[in-house]
Design an enzyme around this catalytic site. Structure first.
Site, PDB file in Angstrom:
ATOM      1  CE  LYS A  86      -4.010   0.518   2.630  1.00  0.00           C
ATOM      2  NZ  LYS A  86      -4.466   0.362   3.852  1.00  0.00           N
TER       3      LYS A  86
HETATM    4  C1  E4P Z   1      -7.393   1.156   4.136  1.00  0.00           C
HETATM    5  O1  E4P Z   1      -6.747   1.453   3.296  1.00  0.00           O
HETATM    6  C2  E4P Z   1      -7.070   2.240   5.117  1.00  0.00           C
HETATM    7  O2  E4P Z   1      -5.706   2.400   4.990  1.00  0.00           O
HETATM    8  C3  E4P Z   1      -8.878   2.835   6.095  1.00  0.00           C
HETATM    9  O3  E4P Z   1      -9.649   2.002   5.804  1.00  0.00           O
HETATM   10  C4  E4P Z   1      -8.583   3.739   6.861  1.00  0.00           C
HETATM   11  O4  E4P Z   1      -9.770   3.575   7.677  1.00  0.00           O
HETATM   12  P1  E4P Z   1     -10.372   4.920   8.888  1.00  0.00           P
HETATM   13  O5  E4P Z   1     -10.056   5.860   7.999  1.00  0.00           O
HETATM   14  O6  E4P Z   1     -10.904   4.311   9.243  1.00  0.00           O
HETATM   15  O7  E4P Z   1      -8.856   5.402   9.498  1.00  0.00           O
END
Ligand code: E4P
Length: 229
Positions: A86
């Site tokens: 990622k």
């Molecule tokens: C996934 O790729 C993200 O990092 C995650 O869903 C962010 O979620 P949040 O806004 O609840 O921290």
């Protein structure tokens, strides 16, 4: 639409994989640091729970393209299986996405908040883009509309990059994203329970059981089909 788990909580991953159709796990530095334990141990344990065929998306902690590539190679070597690095969308991130792809590493471009970001990520070769629904809703934007438009842009240009919607706080957001044609969502373990809950389901199950017992007592269907010796 595929469902992924957005957590590094090993017990929760184990339980969800047992009961729900989980296609993989996504993490980010916040999610990993919440576990307050050894990083290698966390990611290798996730891999051993989900097996090699489910997706594992782990976020880079580097910011410069060459460093992101080196880190991605180390994480891939450590976790094996179906792995995606990622990478947050920045200039260096886009360069890193192309580099990682040219080294055969799957890429999920993350921290996506706009449609142009998603289009550029796709052109850089990302396999997935991760738009953040709830964080957009929190600033009186419309996370679902952003996902819908990304899906439409990809369709318009025949782009194969998949939309992995992220950052959810409730079942309604997940439902609305499912109407957009998004390829996948990543959600926390509790949301799985919320998504299947409806009181009428439990009333229906109770009624079935009462009606059955009124005629067959405590015998189950399988028992009634057992061959008599
Ligand atoms: C996934 O790729 C993200 O990092 C995650 O869903 C962010 O979620 P949040 O806004 O609840 O921290």
């Amino acid at each position: 639409m595929l469902y992924l788990l957005d957590t590094a909580d090993l017990d929760a991953i184990r339980t969800c994989c047992e009961y729900y159709p989980v296609a993989g796990v996504t993490t980010n530095p916040t999610i990993i640091s919440r576990e307050k334990s050894d990083f290698r141990e966390i990611i290798t344990s996730i891999r051993s729970i989900i097996g090699p065929d489910k997706m594992l998306h782990v976020q880079t902690t580097e910011e410069e393209a060459d460093a992101i590539l080196r880190e991605a190679e180390k994480i891939r070597e450590t976790v094996g299986g179906k792995f995606f690095i990622k990478i947050p969308i920045t200039r260096e991130g886009l360069k890193a996405a192309s580099l990682c792809k040219s080294h055969g590493i799957g890429v999920t471009m993350t921290a996506i908040f706009t449609q142009p970001q998603a289009l550029l990520a796709a052109r850089a070769g990302a396999d997935f883009v991760a738009p953040y629904i709830n964080r957009l809703d929190n600033i009186v934007s419309d996370g679902v509309r952003v996902v819908e438009e990304i899906v439409n842009i990809y369709r318009t240009y025949g782009i194969g990059t998949k939309v992995l919607a992220a950052s959810f706080k409730n079942a309604e957001q997940v439902h609305k994203v499912s109407l957009t044609g998004a390829d996948a969502v990543t959600i926390n373990p509790d949301l799985f329970d919320t998504l299947i809950y409806h009181p009428l389901t439990y009333y229906a199950i109770d009624d079935f059981a009462k009606d059955w017992e009124a005629v067959y007592g405590d015998k189950k269907a399988g028992e009634l089909l057992e061959k008599k010796a």
